[in-house]
Design an enzyme around this catalytic site. Structure first.
Site, short mmCIF file in Angstrom:
data_model
loop_
_atom_site.label_atom_id
_atom_site.label_comp_id
_atom_site.label_asym_id
_atom_site.label_seq_id
_atom_site.Cartn_x
_atom_site.Cartn_y
_atom_site.Cartn_z
N ASP A 1 2.06 26.78 41.33
CA ASP A 1 1.77 26.81 39.89
C ASP A 1 2.26 28.10 39.26
O ASP A 1 2.64 29.04 39.96
CB ASP A 1 0.26 26.62 39.64
CG ASP A 1 -0.61 27.58 40.44
OD1 ASP A 1 -0.07 28.49 41.08
OD2 ASP A 1 -1.84 27.42 40.41
N ASN B 1 -14.02 27.16 38.67
CA ASN B 1 -14.38 25.83 38.14
C ASN B 1 -13.96 24.71 39.09
O ASN B 1 -13.97 23.54 38.71
CB ASN B 1 -13.71 25.62 36.77
CG ASN B 1 -12.19 25.67 36.86
OD1 ASN B 1 -11.64 25.92 37.93
ND2 ASN B 1 -11.52 25.45 35.74
N HIS C 1 -10.91 24.31 40.34
CA HIS C 1 -9.51 23.88 40.27
C HIS C 1 -8.75 24.22 41.55
O HIS C 1 -9.11 25.15 42.27
CB HIS C 1 -8.79 24.42 39.02
CG HIS C 1 -8.44 25.88 39.03
ND1 HIS C 1 -8.17 26.58 37.87
CD2 HIS C 1 -8.29 26.79 40.04
CE1 HIS C 1 -7.86 27.83 38.18
NE2 HIS C 1 -7.93 27.98 39.47
N GLU D 1 -7.06 21.20 36.66
CA GLU D 1 -8.34 21.56 36.08
C GLU D 1 -9.32 20.38 36.15
O GLU D 1 -8.91 19.25 36.44
CB GLU D 1 -8.12 21.97 34.61
CG GLU D 1 -7.21 23.19 34.44
CD GLU D 1 -7.86 24.51 34.84
OE1 GLU D 1 -8.64 24.56 35.81
OE2 GLU D 1 -7.58 25.52 34.16
C1 F6R Z 1 -3.01 30.45 42.04
C2 F6R Z 1 -3.78 29.19 42.03
C3 F6R Z 1 -5.20 29.17 41.64
C4 F6R Z 1 -6.03 30.14 42.50
C5 F6R Z 1 -7.51 30.08 42.15
C6 F6R Z 1 -8.32 31.10 42.91
O1 F6R Z 1 -1.68 30.20 42.40
O2 F6R Z 1 -3.24 28.16 42.30
O3 F6R Z 1 -5.70 27.87 41.78
O4 F6R Z 1 -5.84 29.83 43.84
O5 F6R Z 1 -7.69 30.28 40.78
O6 F6R Z 1 -7.88 32.38 42.57
P1 F6R Z 1 -8.40 33.68 43.35
O7 F6R Z 1 -7.92 33.53 44.74
O8 F6R Z 1 -7.76 34.83 42.63
O9 F6R Z 1 -9.88 33.65 43.25
#
Ligand code: F6R
Length: 236
Positions: A63, A132, A134, A139
């Site tokens: 992403d 959340n 995701h 989302e």
């Molecule tokens: C980032 C991604 C997001 C993160 C998620 C957790 O490439 O795909 O889904 O993996 O938001 O982020 P952290 O690890 O910073 O808590």
């Protein structure tokens, strides 16, 4: 879903790094998808310190924030460049990554969907979990059939996402692989750490069923999904 609880973040990252190396060692040309974000950074550190051999691997981005690219500190591409691709000298030709600054974002999506049609499925994906629930930028409410697309980001993602940047950013949209492409992946690894993730880990594990408001729960239907979590995040 196989659950693996590690004592702390260091152990967690070591275990995930070893697991990944082991999973792909027999593959002649593995297609890997590795998340940005903070949680996997310790895994990438392990790869760099052990000079993990990715010379035959291909990498596909999970992403990116719309409006940002690898030149922007805090973008997904920047994070992967700094923590993995550059230290391990991974060639640009082996990396397919979203350009969140592209004028034609639907073309970015089409190219990625096409690449996965031709060269997919992905062999292994390493995912973090958002507060959340995701995965990637899928989302709450994302369809299990979703493929690569541009999405509007949830309020939580817009707020929490500021942690990656030194100055306030507008994080309204993201570009992401879809849940279908994650679910089609041969091996899925979820990595979760820390107190802040306790409540989402609890939600994921308490019902063991798919709840569209918690995208990560779609992985209950995956036949080869491994949750790696540290004791702090698992404790509820
Ligand atoms: C980032 C991604 C997001 C993160 C998620 C957790 O490439 O795909 O889904 O993996 O938001 O982020 P952290 O690890 O910073 O808590």
């Amino acid at each position: 879903m196989q659950i693996n609880v590690s004592k702390n973040y260091e152990e967690l990252c070591k275990e995930v790094a070893n697991f990944i190396v082991d999973e792909i060692k027999e593959l002649s040309s593995p297609l890997l998808c590795l998340a940005g974000g903070d949680t996997p950074l310790g895994v990438y550190k392990n790869f760099v310190e052990s000079r993990a051999d990715f010379k035959n691997a291909m990498f596909i981005g999970l992403d990116e924030w719309v409006g940002l690219d690898g030149a922007d500190s805090g973008s997904c591409r920047f994070t992967l460049d700094q923590s993995l691709y550059l230290p391990l000298a991974i060639e640009e030709s082996k990396i397919q990554f979203f350009d969140g600054k592209a004028t034609d974002l639907s073309r970015q999506c089409n190219e990625t969907n096409q690449l996965l049609e031709t060269n997919g499925p992905i062999d292994l994906v390493l995912l973090g979990i958002g507060m959340n629930g995701h995965v990637g930028f899928n989302e709450p409410g994302s369809s299990l059939d979703s493929i690569c697309r541009v999405v509007s980001l949830d309020e939580t993602t817009q707020t929490v996402g500021q942690k990656y940047f030194e100055t306030q950013q507008e994080l309204k949209q993201g570009i992401t692989l879809g849940l279908k492409q994650v679910l089609d992946t041969r091996t899925v690894i979820l990595i979760v750490s820390g107190e802040k993730k306790r409540s989402i880990v609890k939600k994921l594990l308490e019902d063991e069923k798919i709840d569209p408001s918690i995208p990560v729960s779609s992985l209950w239907q995956h036949p080869n999904c491994h949750l790696f979590v540290d004791e702090v995040a698992y404790s509820e």
